[in-house]
Design a protein around this motif. Structure first.
Motif, PDB file in Angstrom:
ATOM      1  N   ARG A 115      34.924  37.952  34.437  1.00 17.82           N
ATOM      2  CA  ARG A 115      35.816  37.624  33.404  1.00 17.82           C
ATOM      3  C   ARG A 115      36.734  38.717  32.963  1.00 17.82           C
ATOM      4  NH1 ARG A 115      33.033  33.037  31.362  1.00 17.82           N
ATOM      5  NH2 ARG A 115      34.576  33.343  29.287  1.00 17.82           N
ATOM      6  N   VAL A 116      37.756  38.206  32.404  1.00 19.32           N
ATOM      7  CA  VAL A 116      38.791  39.376  31.833  1.00 19.32           C
ATOM      8  C   VAL A 116      38.702  39.277  30.397  1.00 19.32           C
ATOM      9  CG1 VAL A 116      41.059  39.992  31.912  1.00 19.32           C
ATOM     10  CG2 VAL A 116      40.302  39.136  34.201  1.00 19.32           C
ATOM     11  N   ILE A 117      38.961  40.763  30.256  1.00 16.72           N
ATOM     12  CA  ILE A 117      38.859  41.010  28.424  1.00 16.72           C
ATOM     13  C   ILE A 117      40.116  41.120  28.063  1.00 16.72           C
ATOM     14  CG2 ILE A 117      38.177  42.284  26.494  1.00 16.72           C
ATOM     15  CD1 ILE A 117      35.468  42.882  27.954  1.00 16.72           C
ATOM     16  N   LEU A 118      40.957  40.078  27.115  1.00 12.79           N
ATOM     17  CA  LEU A 118      42.151  40.282  26.805  1.00 12.79           C
ATOM     18  C   LEU A 118      42.428  41.299  25.741  1.00 12.79           C
ATOM     19  CD1 LEU A 118      43.095  36.544  27.085  1.00 12.79           C
ATOM     20  CD2 LEU A 118      43.199  38.235  28.871  1.00 12.79           C
ATOM     21  N   GLY A 119      43.493  41.384  25.275  1.00 13.92           N
ATOM     22  CA  GLY A 119      43.518  42.566  24.251  1.00 13.92           C
ATOM     23  C   GLY A 119      43.071  42.094  23.039  1.00 13.92           C
ATOM     24  N   ASN A 120      42.992  40.854  22.808  1.00 12.91           N
ATOM     25  CA  ASN A 120      42.337  40.517  21.387  1.00 12.91           C
ATOM     26  C   ASN A 120      40.761  40.502  21.702  1.00 12.91           C
ATOM     27  OD1 ASN A 120      41.670  38.333  23.087  1.00 12.91           O
ATOM     28  ND2 ASN A 120      43.053  36.806  21.730  1.00 12.91           N
ATOM     29  N   LYS A 121      40.104  41.011  22.734  1.00  9.01           N
ATOM     30  CA  LYS A 121      38.843  41.268  22.851  1.00  9.01           C
ATOM     31  C   LYS A 121      38.152  39.800  23.332  1.00  9.01           C
ATOM     32  CE  LYS A 121      38.923  45.268  21.794  1.00  9.01           C
ATOM     33  NZ  LYS A 121      38.944  46.528  22.643  1.00  9.01           N
ATOM     34  N   GLN A 122      39.051  38.692  23.515  1.00 11.76           N
ATOM     35  CA  GLN A 122      38.572  37.736  24.024  1.00 11.76           C
ATOM     36  C   GLN A 122      38.019  37.754  25.584  1.00 11.76           C
ATOM     37  OE1 GLN A 122      41.166  34.165  23.919  1.00 11.76           O
ATOM     38  NE2 GLN A 122      39.634  32.764  24.473  1.00 11.76           N
ATOM     39  N   SER A 123      36.982  37.065  26.152  1.00  6.26           N
ATOM     40  CA  SER A 123      36.604  37.117  27.388  1.00  6.26           C
ATOM     41  C   SER A 123      36.904  35.572  27.977  1.00  6.26           C
ATOM     42  CB  SER A 123      35.143  37.562  27.556  1.00  6.26           C
ATOM     43  OG  SER A 123      34.736  37.432  28.883  1.00  6.26           O
ATOM     44  N   ILE A 124      37.656  35.791  29.121  1.00  6.04           N
ATOM     45  CA  ILE A 124      37.766  34.381  29.919  1.00  6.04           C
ATOM     46  C   ILE A 124      37.278  34.673  31.505  1.00  6.04           C
ATOM     47  CG2 ILE A 124      39.605  33.614  28.116  1.00  6.04           C
ATOM     48  CD1 ILE A 124      41.797  34.183  30.123  1.00  6.04           C
ATOM     49  N   PRO A 125      37.205  33.365  32.014  1.00  8.69           N
ATOM     50  CA  PRO A 125      37.141  33.610  33.434  1.00  8.69           C
ATOM     51  C   PRO A 125      38.363  34.008  34.232  1.00  8.69           C
ATOM     52  CG  PRO A 125      36.251  31.361  32.855  1.00  8.69           C
ATOM     53  CD  PRO A 125      36.730  32.052  31.490  1.00  8.69           C
ATOM     54  N   VAL A 126      38.376  34.702  35.309  1.00  8.02           N
ATOM     55  CA  VAL A 126      39.486  35.249  36.093  1.00  8.02           C
ATOM     56  C   VAL A 126      40.595  34.288  36.310  1.00  8.02           C
ATOM     57  CG1 VAL A 126      38.266  37.188  36.948  1.00  8.02           C
ATOM     58  CG2 VAL A 126      38.102  35.285  38.156  1.00  8.02           C
ATOM     59  N   PHE A 127      39.803  32.985  36.741  1.00  9.22           N
ATOM     60  CA  PHE A 127      40.563  31.798  37.329  1.00  9.22           C
ATOM     61  C   PHE A 127      41.512  31.205  36.023  1.00  9.22           C
ATOM     62  CE2 PHE A 127      36.389  29.965  36.782  1.00  9.22           C
ATOM     63  CZ  PHE A 127      36.734  28.924  35.864  1.00  9.22           C
ATOM     64  N   GLN A 128      41.184  31.612  34.901  1.00  5.91           N
ATOM     65  CA  GLN A 128      42.125  31.280  33.579  1.00  5.91           C
ATOM     66  C   GLN A 128      43.018  31.984  33.266  1.00  5.91           C
ATOM     67  OE1 GLN A 128      39.326  29.745  30.666  1.00  5.91           O
ATOM     68  NE2 GLN A 128      38.433  28.133  32.166  1.00  5.91           N
ATOM     69  N   ILE A 129      43.596  33.069  34.002  1.00  3.11           N
ATOM     70  CA  ILE A 129      44.101  34.292  33.389  1.00  3.11           C
ATOM     71  C   ILE A 129      45.794  33.754  33.301  1.00  3.11           C
ATOM     72  CG2 ILE A 129      45.019  36.621  33.565  1.00  3.11           C
ATOM     73  CD1 ILE A 129      42.606  37.092  35.156  1.00  3.11           C
ATOM     74  N   GLU A 130      46.528  33.691  32.400  1.00  2.58           N
ATOM     75  CA  GLU A 130      47.936  33.219  32.335  1.00  2.58           C
ATOM     76  C   GLU A 130      48.620  34.433  32.962  1.00  2.58           C
ATOM     77  OE1 GLU A 130      49.095  31.915  28.381  1.00  2.58           O
ATOM     78  OE2 GLU A 130      47.650  30.158  28.492  1.00  2.58           O
ATOM     79  N   ASN A 131      49.768  34.295  33.416  1.00  2.00           N
ATOM     80  CA  ASN A 131      50.682  35.342  34.046  1.00  2.00           C
ATOM     81  C   ASN A 131      50.063  35.985  35.210  1.00  2.00           C
ATOM     82  OD1 ASN A 131      52.782  34.553  32.144  1.00  2.00           O
ATOM     83  ND2 ASN A 131      51.851  35.721  30.577  1.00  2.00           N
ATOM     84  N   SER A 132      49.142  35.551  35.983  1.00  2.00           N
ATOM     85  CA  SER A 132      48.528  36.073  37.077  1.00  2.00           C
ATOM     86  C   SER A 132      48.740  35.058  38.259  1.00  2.00           C
ATOM     87  CB  SER A 132      47.004  36.428  36.740  1.00  2.00           C
ATOM     88  OG  SER A 132      46.271  36.982  37.792  1.00  2.00           O
ATOM     89  N   ILE A 133      48.665  35.694  39.381  1.00  2.00           N
ATOM     90  CA  ILE A 133      48.539  34.800  40.582  1.00  2.00           C
ATOM     91  C   ILE A 133      47.336  34.368  40.942  1.00  2.00           C
ATOM     92  CG2 ILE A 133      50.563  36.183  41.580  1.00  2.00           C
ATOM     93  CD1 ILE A 133      48.519  37.645  43.448  1.00  2.00           C
ATOM     94  N   ILE A 134      46.038  35.095  40.322  1.00  2.00           N
ATOM     95  CA  ILE A 134      44.812  34.528  40.541  1.00  2.00           C
ATOM     96  C   ILE A 134      44.556  32.985  40.401  1.00  2.00           C
ATOM     97  CG2 ILE A 134      42.305  34.813  39.906  1.00  2.00           C
ATOM     98  CD1 ILE A 134      42.802  37.763  39.275  1.00  2.00           C
ATOM     99  N   PRO A 135      44.862  32.371  39.249  1.00  2.00           N
ATOM    100  CA  PRO A 135      44.799  30.847  39.355  1.00  2.00           C
ATOM    101  C   PRO A 135      45.487  30.032  40.055  1.00  2.00           C
ATOM    102  CG  PRO A 135      45.203  32.067  37.250  1.00  2.00           C
ATOM    103  CD  PRO A 135      45.751  33.006  37.937  1.00  2.00           C
ATOM    104  N   LYS A 136      46.480  30.748  40.784  1.00  2.00           N
ATOM    105  CA  LYS A 136      47.282  29.962  41.845  1.00  2.00           C
ATOM    106  C   LYS A 136      46.638  30.175  43.215  1.00  2.00           C
ATOM    107  CE  LYS A 136      51.338  30.543  39.067  1.00  2.00           C
ATOM    108  NZ  LYS A 136      50.710  31.117  37.953  1.00  2.00           N
ATOM    109  N   LEU A 137      45.611  31.014  43.429  1.00  2.00           N
ATOM    110  CA  LEU A 137      45.200  31.115  44.757  1.00  2.00           C
ATOM    111  C   LEU A 137      44.419  29.984  45.104  1.00  2.00           C
ATOM    112  CD1 LEU A 137      44.348  35.078  44.572  1.00  2.00           C
ATOM    113  CD2 LEU A 137      46.295  33.796  45.726  1.00  2.00           C
ATOM    114  N   PRO A 138      44.234  29.665  46.422  1.00  2.00           N
ATOM    115  CA  PRO A 138      43.386  28.642  46.946  1.00  2.00           C
ATOM    116  C   PRO A 138      41.810  29.014  46.604  1.00  2.00           C
ATOM    117  CG  PRO A 138      44.345  29.854  48.885  1.00  2.00           C
ATOM    118  CD  PRO A 138      44.945  30.274  47.625  1.00  2.00           C
ATOM    119  N   ARG A 139      41.061  27.834  46.195  1.00  2.00           N
ATOM    120  CA  ARG A 139      39.609  28.374  46.020  1.00  2.00           C
ATOM    121  C   ARG A 139      38.825  28.307  47.156  1.00  2.00           C
ATOM    122  NH1 ARG A 139      42.230  28.831  41.373  1.00  2.00           N
ATOM    123  NH2 ARG A 139      41.640  27.705  39.951  1.00  2.00           N
TER     124      ARG A 139
END
Length: 431
Positions: free
Chosen positions: A380-404
């Protein structure tokens, strides 16, 4: 670096080992005792990348150095998390380091080239052999002497310890095992795009509110590079067409040995494996033993010609070459029964088998996970507001666009019949 004081032995001793990747690695007293056992020294004779040196001549590094490197990284990460209060005590740091040190001790000769054979035949992988060695050898006695529970160590290695974070540090998308082998394998193969920013990853590694491993948002760039590096290493090293061809060839040779060889170091059942561990003979079960065995068989007049041909192909780099490939990246799991690419290769293989001997052609299929997409287990990634989301849901990142997934589907032919097989494919329009 914190020093771990044994509960059972007064005082503390430490040894430094120089590692080509991490520099000096410190070992505690209990770690030194384990490293000095023949069971651990066996890892000096098991190459990390099996037969990858057929393609990358520098890829001769061993499970021994990787295990030390993984221990070092576990120490860095666990100490940091202990200081932040996520690891309960520095004694737990030592327990985690021991799990990292021992996590690969059960690998078979040539590791991933041979292990699928035992997995398919006996349902036993290197994890089960690791448990046998830890619980049924002098390593158990050393751990007990220093006050560490061997079953706790095996639980962490197998990912079933009561603290999920402890499991994730050794077995997750961004665990210390992967951190070490990516950079170590890239160093020895020369594949520079396998390099990762270890310092940045470790410095931004934290734990989220649910107790799961996470990365601060300022570490996203390093995390992107980590996933890209792993994807490239899967394609260009771990599943390189020639590397896989020689692993497949060696597995074919081992299957023949399993049927016909009476070598006392060749286990044919789970009981045989247990006897090897309990007798201590398993310390001789490594790459050099297998290479010696097949060399002796190659020279023996009584060895069947088919076996000699396979061994000759392996020893003199005349192994399997790709005939056809249907590999691709994908976002879905590979359907082994209904995939059109697999059906096509099977049909072609069935046709070609009419003109060549069965062992002269082989098919390889695998489905490799690039990114974990289960929201309950993905990093998971902890965003600036302390919210934690899975890495594959990060906006403005290439990770969600990578093949699974990376689907590997290949048809191979031995070097001596490759031209013949290619001609058959062209003449019969099978390609």
């Amino acid at each position: 670096m914190h020093r771990y004081r044994s509960k059972s032995v007064s005082g503390f001793s430490v040894k430094k080992i120089y590692d080509e990747v991490h520099g000096y690695i410190d070992l505690s007293d209990v770690e030194i005792k384990i490293v000095d056992t023949p069971y651990f020294q066996r890892l000096r004779f098991i190459k990390q990348l099996a037969v990858a040196w057929y393609v990358y001549p520098g890829a001769t590094h061993t499970r021994f150095s990787h295990s030390l490197g993984t221990t070092h990284l576990m120490g860095l990460v666990a100490e940091k998390l202990a200081e932040l209060g996520y690891i309960h005590s520095f004694e737990d740091v030592q327990i985690l380091r021991l799990a990292a040190l021992l996590h690969d001790i059960g690998h078979t000769p040539f590791s991933h080239a041979i292990e699928p054979f035992y997995k398919d035949l006996l349902g036993i992988g290197h994890e089960e052999i690791t448990r046998m060695i830890i619980l049924e050898s002098e390593i158990r006695d050393i751990l007990n002497y220093f006050g560490y529970d061997p079953k706790t160590i095996t639980a962490i290695i197998e990912g079933r310890y009561k603290e999920p974070l402890y499991n994730q540090l050794l077995s997750s998308d961004i665990d210390v095992d992967r951190m070490d082998y990516l950079i170590r394998d890239a160093t020895h193969t020369g594949v520079t795009y396998g390099m990762i920013d270890l310092q940045r990853i470790i410095s931004t590694l934290v734990v989220d509110g649910d107790g799961n491993i996470a990365i601060l948002d300022k570490g996203i760039d390093a995390l992107e590079n980590f996933y890209l590096a792993r994807m490239h290493m899967y394609k260009t090293v771990y599943y390189h067409k020639t590397v896989v061809g020689y692993e497949t060839l060696l597995r074919s040779i081992y299957e023949v040995l399993y049927r016909y060889s009476n070598d006392t170091l060749l286990p044919k059942s789970e009981d045989d494996l247990k006897r090897l561990v309990e007798s201590g003979d398993i310390v001789l079960w490594h790459d050099d033993w297998l290479t010696g065995l097949i060399t002796r068989l190659y020279k023996a007049s009584s060895t069947p010609q088919e076996v000699k041909e396979l061994i000759r192909a392996f020893l003199f780099r005349r192994g399997y070459k790709v005939v056809l490939e249907e590999s691709k990246f994908s976002n879905t799991a590979l359907d082994l029964e209904n995939d059109e690419g697999i059906k096509k290769l099977r049909n072609i293989m069935n046709e070609i088998e009419r003109y060549v001997r069965p062992y002269e052609i082989a098919m390889f299929v695998d489905d490799i996970r690039i990114i974990e997409v289960d929201p309950h287990t993905a990093p998971r990634v902890i965003l600036g507001n302390k919210q934690s989301i899975p890495v594959f849901q990060i906006e403005n990142s290439i990770i969600p666009k990578l093949p699974r997934k990376y689907h590997v589907k290949r048809l191979y032919a031995l070097f001596n019949v490759w031209d013949k097989v290619m001609k058959l494919i062209r003449e019969k329009g099978l390609g």
